[in-house]
Scaffold this motif. Structure first.
Motif, short mmCIF file in Angstrom:
data_model
loop_
_atom_site.label_atom_id
_atom_site.label_comp_id
_atom_site.label_asym_id
_atom_site.label_seq_id
_atom_site.Cartn_x
_atom_site.Cartn_y
_atom_site.Cartn_z
N THR A 85 81.22 42.64 42.32
CA THR A 85 79.80 42.35 42.57
C THR A 85 78.87 42.88 41.48
O THR A 85 77.67 42.62 41.50
CB THR A 85 79.37 42.95 43.93
OG1 THR A 85 79.77 44.31 43.96
CG2 THR A 85 79.99 42.22 45.08
N MET A 112 88.09 41.05 52.99
CA MET A 112 87.15 40.69 51.92
C MET A 112 85.76 41.25 52.21
O MET A 112 85.10 41.81 51.32
CB MET A 112 87.08 39.16 51.77
CG MET A 112 88.35 38.56 51.18
SD MET A 112 88.41 36.77 51.28
CE MET A 112 87.23 36.33 50.03
N GLY A 113 85.32 41.16 53.47
CA GLY A 113 84.02 41.69 53.86
C GLY A 113 83.96 43.19 53.73
O GLY A 113 82.97 43.76 53.24
N LYS A 128 86.54 38.70 41.96
CA LYS A 128 85.15 38.74 41.51
C LYS A 128 84.47 40.00 42.00
O LYS A 128 84.24 40.15 43.19
CB LYS A 128 84.42 37.51 42.02
CG LYS A 128 83.50 36.89 40.99
CD LYS A 128 83.04 35.52 41.40
CE LYS A 128 82.70 34.72 40.15
NZ LYS A 128 82.12 33.45 40.47
N PHE A 184 85.79 45.11 51.72
CA PHE A 184 85.83 45.51 50.30
C PHE A 184 84.44 45.35 49.67
O PHE A 184 83.97 46.23 48.96
CB PHE A 184 86.86 44.65 49.56
CG PHE A 184 87.04 45.04 48.11
CD1 PHE A 184 87.74 46.18 47.76
CD2 PHE A 184 86.48 44.28 47.10
CE1 PHE A 184 87.90 46.56 46.45
CE2 PHE A 184 86.63 44.64 45.77
CZ PHE A 184 87.34 45.78 45.45
N ARG A 185 83.78 44.22 49.98
CA ARG A 185 82.46 43.99 49.38
C ARG A 185 81.42 44.94 49.93
O ARG A 185 80.50 45.34 49.22
CB ARG A 185 82.05 42.53 49.60
CG ARG A 185 82.81 41.59 48.67
CD ARG A 185 82.60 40.14 48.95
NE ARG A 185 83.48 39.34 48.10
CZ ARG A 185 83.94 38.16 48.43
NH1 ARG A 185 83.63 37.63 49.60
NH2 ARG A 185 84.72 37.49 47.61
N ARG A 209 91.88 37.99 56.89
CA ARG A 209 91.62 37.81 55.46
C ARG A 209 90.14 38.00 55.16
O ARG A 209 89.76 38.71 54.24
CB ARG A 209 92.08 36.40 55.03
CG ARG A 209 91.99 36.15 53.55
CD ARG A 209 92.83 34.94 53.16
NE ARG A 209 92.32 33.71 53.70
CZ ARG A 209 91.38 32.95 53.14
NH1 ARG A 209 90.83 33.33 52.01
NH2 ARG A 209 90.98 31.83 53.69
N GLU A 245 92.14 38.44 46.84
CA GLU A 245 91.09 37.45 46.66
C GLU A 245 89.75 38.14 46.36
O GLU A 245 88.98 37.68 45.53
CB GLU A 245 90.97 36.60 47.92
CG GLU A 245 90.55 35.17 47.64
CD GLU A 245 90.69 34.27 48.85
OE1 GLU A 245 89.67 33.68 49.24
OE2 GLU A 245 91.80 34.19 49.42
N ALA A 246 89.50 39.25 47.05
CA ALA A 246 88.25 40.00 46.83
C ALA A 246 88.20 40.58 45.41
O ALA A 246 87.12 40.74 44.83
CB ALA A 246 88.13 41.12 47.86
N GLY A 299 93.69 38.69 51.35
CA GLY A 299 92.25 38.87 51.34
C GLY A 299 91.82 39.90 50.30
O GLY A 299 90.80 39.72 49.62
N PHE A 300 92.61 40.98 50.17
CA PHE A 300 92.29 42.03 49.18
C PHE A 300 92.38 41.48 47.76
O PHE A 300 91.47 41.67 46.95
CB PHE A 300 93.24 43.22 49.37
CG PHE A 300 93.10 44.29 48.31
CD1 PHE A 300 91.89 44.91 48.09
CD2 PHE A 300 94.19 44.65 47.53
CE1 PHE A 300 91.75 45.89 47.11
CE2 PHE A 300 94.07 45.63 46.56
CZ PHE A 300 92.84 46.24 46.34
N TYR A 316 82.09 48.44 48.27
CA TYR A 316 82.39 48.43 46.83
C TYR A 316 81.45 49.35 46.05
O TYR A 316 81.89 50.13 45.20
CB TYR A 316 82.31 46.99 46.30
CG TYR A 316 82.74 46.82 44.87
CD1 TYR A 316 84.03 47.14 44.47
CD2 TYR A 316 81.85 46.36 43.90
CE1 TYR A 316 84.44 46.99 43.16
CE2 TYR A 316 82.24 46.21 42.57
CZ TYR A 316 83.54 46.51 42.21
OH TYR A 316 83.94 46.37 40.90
#
Length: 770
Positions: free
Chosen positions: A624, A657-658, A622, A660-661, A653, A618-619, A615-616, A664
């Motif tokens: 933001t 991702m949530g 891209k 990290f975003r 996962r 994958e984040a 998941g990390f 961020y």
């Protein structure tokens, strides 16, 4: 009776309840002592013993007269012209053709139509030849030489990279006027990466302004390698007649229409005699700094013999401590044959170039397995270059151990597949010569074997694998679209180019659904678009070049994120707690992103940790700010929570991702842009205009050098500001200026540029995500 520590649990269980505390008190010291001893005494892990193979007399004789060399240099230093002369003098070609010849034939090693039209080398080409060399005692012996001619343009740097990965030695060609240039420094770095000894050849000695002594000084100061001339030119510029060999102390002249007749004389011309003595002394002094034997002779004030001097040059060159410098003019057919003698005398044999493999059954930290170029040893070969030929995939391989026969079965180390060698050839540019068998230390090509660049082949008796070559990341992208309807040739061409060239990347943008190609520069991608038109009859239109921006974080940020979703039945639940922090580039692993798991007590089950890591990563794909990949970040997972029913790999996962975003922007992200080292060479009268042009593109001047009639400026400029510079420079310098560009590093963009990029990215996002 003494109670052994291993019997204590049973004795404690069997004892009456009233006696247990006494037994515990008495036996605790024994137990502690035993546990301490177990902790202190390390496990003895013996290093695996690998079978050793000795070189037979036949091996030693064959390897002694075998050389594998590459010809590398900056753009337009004369590599292909030099290789053409080498092939002519060794009898491999019947006539000499120029790189940009008027006879429409072109140089032998530039076999592609595009290479002949543009006058540049695009693909490295392999050939082989035999040369009867004259040694320092005047004896003549026949050597077999494999040669790879490499491109000079930085856009095709992977061709140099993979050639140097498999070669034992190299000729570094330098221009007598321009000296050490930007791409020379890159080639030097590549040679050091693979520990390739080099001899230097100062070419274009016939040009006005040729100054080999300034170039030798640049080799010492800019390339940081001790170097000294082993030749002194007789005459300079258009008066160049020959050279004085400082080791054998002979004057060498070239006669005949193409310089094929060598005339040696013991009489050194009077005009260069004193200068030659001075340069021979300088050669001895330079060698004394890197070779003990010559150092002792210098202290004793004794002159080394020819034999001692030649052996010291060879020792120091093979040991990567020194580079002997030859000089001449390839285009004027001067001093190429003495250079070939130098290749045979000073560059290593395949047995002197150490090669190692890794045992795939052991961890990566295990010691490497040394390889021996013995015919009796198990087969080891490395595929270093692929080409799509008329008869299927052509795979260039270097044999490190053992031998390979036509029709033999070999094993692909990465996949474990067994394949047959249907055809074995030796390459002569784009021509092939069928052979039945190839021995260790040789370079050849095989047909019909499916593999990737950098794969290892074995005979199946061991589990060794060799390391691949370094592949730089692309710095520029183009949107590619076929004219008219997309046919099968479009994807066929892209798949072929992607397989042949590891620096050429292709992907489909998820949002715009465009095909994006990425590479090392504008010329790199332009060549592939042109090849698609010529070789696959696919006309393409390209979008505006896009720079490979990156994002990174500048400070740490803590997160505590819960992912919950309930839609009837089993839902999704995952809680993650940790920190995201900046990470420096790690030289050993070559990575600047990492994931660290510090979860204790099973708060997150071990089987969900890989999903968190996935998941990390994958984040990171891209950011933001601008939608570009994120680099220079590490995620430390410290704690979390799970649900026995609702938790899953998908939930964790998505939680990472949530998280990290969400945090961020708290980590103060910045956008990074690629910074290029730009080298401009132009007539001196345009110096102020060129420097003004670089300053207008936010360039930082690093170095400038003014020679008699031209000057060189080296600057660091953002790639984003370099588009269209070629036509701009031509306009500034009346078409007389030229420049080369090489990726250096990523650096943060200016705040106003960051705001622009962020605003532009937000416009492309769906309304719901803004």
């Amino acid at each position: 009776m003494r109670l052994g520590p291993h019997l204590f649990p049973f004795a404690l269980r069997a004892a009456p309840a009233s006696c247990r505390s006494t037994l515990w008190t008495r036996c605790l010291p024994i137990l502690r002592h035993a546990s301490t001893a177990a902790a202190v005494k390390p496990k003895e892990t013996e290093a695996p013993q690998y079978p050793t193979y000795d070189l037979s007399e036949k091996d030693l004789t064959r390897l002694k007269f075998q050389r594998n060399i590459g010809v590398s240099a900056h753009i337009d230093s004369g590599k292909t012209t030099l290789t053409e002369r080498i092939l002519y003098y060794t009898g491999r070609i019947r006539d000499i053709h120029e790189v940009r010849g008027r006879d429409n034939v072109g140089a032998k090693m530039d076999s592609m139509d595009l290479e002949r039209e543009k006058g540049i080398t695009i693909q490295s080409a392999a050939t082989f030849c035999d040369w009867v060399a004259t040694d320092y005692e005047g004896n003549k012996e026949k050597y077999a030489i494999n040669i790879i001619d490499t491109p000079g343009h930085v856009d095709f740097t992977i061709e140099v990279e993979r050639a140097l990965r498999v070669l034992d030695g190299a000729i570094l060609v330098l221009c007598a006027v321009s000296g050490v240039q930007s791409q020379t420094t890159t080639v030097d770095r590549q040679m050091r990466r693979y520990n390739v000894p080099r001899i230097s050849f100062i070419n274009k000695m016939d040009r006005p302004g040729a100054n080999p002594w300034r170039v030798i000084n640049q080799i010492r100061t800019k390339l940081k390698i001790p170097a000294a001339a082993v030749q002194v030119p007789i005459g300079v510029e258009d008066e160049l007649k020959g050279v004085v060999d400082l080791v054998r102390w002979k004057a060498i002249y070239h006669e005949g229409a193409k310089g094929q007749n060598i005339v040696e004389s013991d009489d050194i011309p009077a005009e260069v005699l004193n200068f030659a003595k001075e340069k021979r002394r300088e050669l001895i002094e330079q060698l004394a700094e890197v070779d003990d034997e010559i150092g002792e002779l210098l202290i004793m004030d004794e002159d080394p013999t020819t034999s001692q001097l030649a052996q010291a040059i060879r020792r120091a060159t093979v040991g990567l401590k020194f580079s002997p410098v030859f000089m001449g003019s390839a285009v004027k057919n001067t001093s190429v044959q003495p250079l070939l003698d130098g290749v045979c005398a000073y560059l290593p044999t395949p047995s002197e170039a150490p090669a190692v493999a890794h045992d795939t059954t052991l961890p990566t930290s295990a010691p490497a397995v040394p390889l021996v170029p013995a015919e009796a040893a198990p087969m080891m070969a490395l595929a270093f270059k692929l080409e799509e030929g008329r008869f299927g995939q052509l795979t260039y391989i270097r044999m490190y151990q053992g031998s390979m026969k036509k029709g033999q079965f070999i094993y692909h180390a990465r996949t474990g597949k067994k394949v047959k060698v249907p055809r074995l050839v030796r390459m002569h540019s784009n021509e092939m010569e069928d052979i039945e068998e190839i021995g260790p230390g040789e370079i050849c090509a095989i047909f019909g074997v499916d593999c990737a660049s950098g794969d290892t082949f074995t005979d199946g008796t061991h589990s060794y694998s060799m390391t691949s070559m370094f592949v730089p990341d692309p710095v520029i992208s183009l949107a590619l679209k076929p004219v008219g309807q997309e046919g099968p040739n479009f994807s066929r061409a892209l798949n072929r180019f992607k397989k042949e060239d590891p620096t050429f990347r292709v992907h489909v943008d998820k949002e715009s659904k465009e095909t994006i190609i990425s590479g090392m520069g504008e010329l790199h991608l332009e060549i592939y678009v042109e090849r698609m038109r010529r070789e696959y009859n696919v006309d393409c239109t390209t979008g505006k070049p896009r720079v490979a921006f990156r994002e990174t974080i500048t400070q740490s940020a803590d997160f505590a994120y819960t992912h919950k979703k309930q839609t009837g039945g089993a839902g999704q639940f995952a809680r993650v707690v940790g920190t995201v922090e900046p990470m420096e580039f790690d030289e050993e692993s070559g990575k600047d992103i990492g994931f660290e798991n510090l979860v204790m007590g099973g708060n997150i089950p071990q089987n969900y940790i890989p999903a968190c890591e996935k998941g990390f990563y994958e984040a990171l794909e891209k950011g933001t700010l601008s939608g570009n990949p994120v680099c220079g970040a590490r995620l430390v997972l410290r704690d979390g929570a799970f649900h026995s029913v609702d938790s899953s790999e998908l939930a964790f996962r998505l939680a990472i991702m949530g998280a990290f975003r969400e945090i961020y922007m708290n980590a103060k992200p910045v956008i990074l842009e690629p910074i290029m080292t730009v080298e401009v060479v132009a007539p001196s009268e345009f110096q102020s205009a060129v420097i003004g042009g670089l300053n207008s593109r936010r360039g930082t001047i690093i170095d400038s050098e003014v020679r008699e009639d031209e000057f060189t400026a080296v600057a660091e400029v953002a790639l984003n500001d370099m588009f269209g510079y070629a036509s701009f420079l031509r306009g500034q310098t009346q078409g007389k200026g030229e420049f080369s560009m090489e990726y250096k590093k990523h650096m943060p963009v200016m705040p106003d540029v960051q705001a622009e990029l962020h605003a532009a990215y937000r416009k492309t996002m769906p309304q719901a995500k803004k």
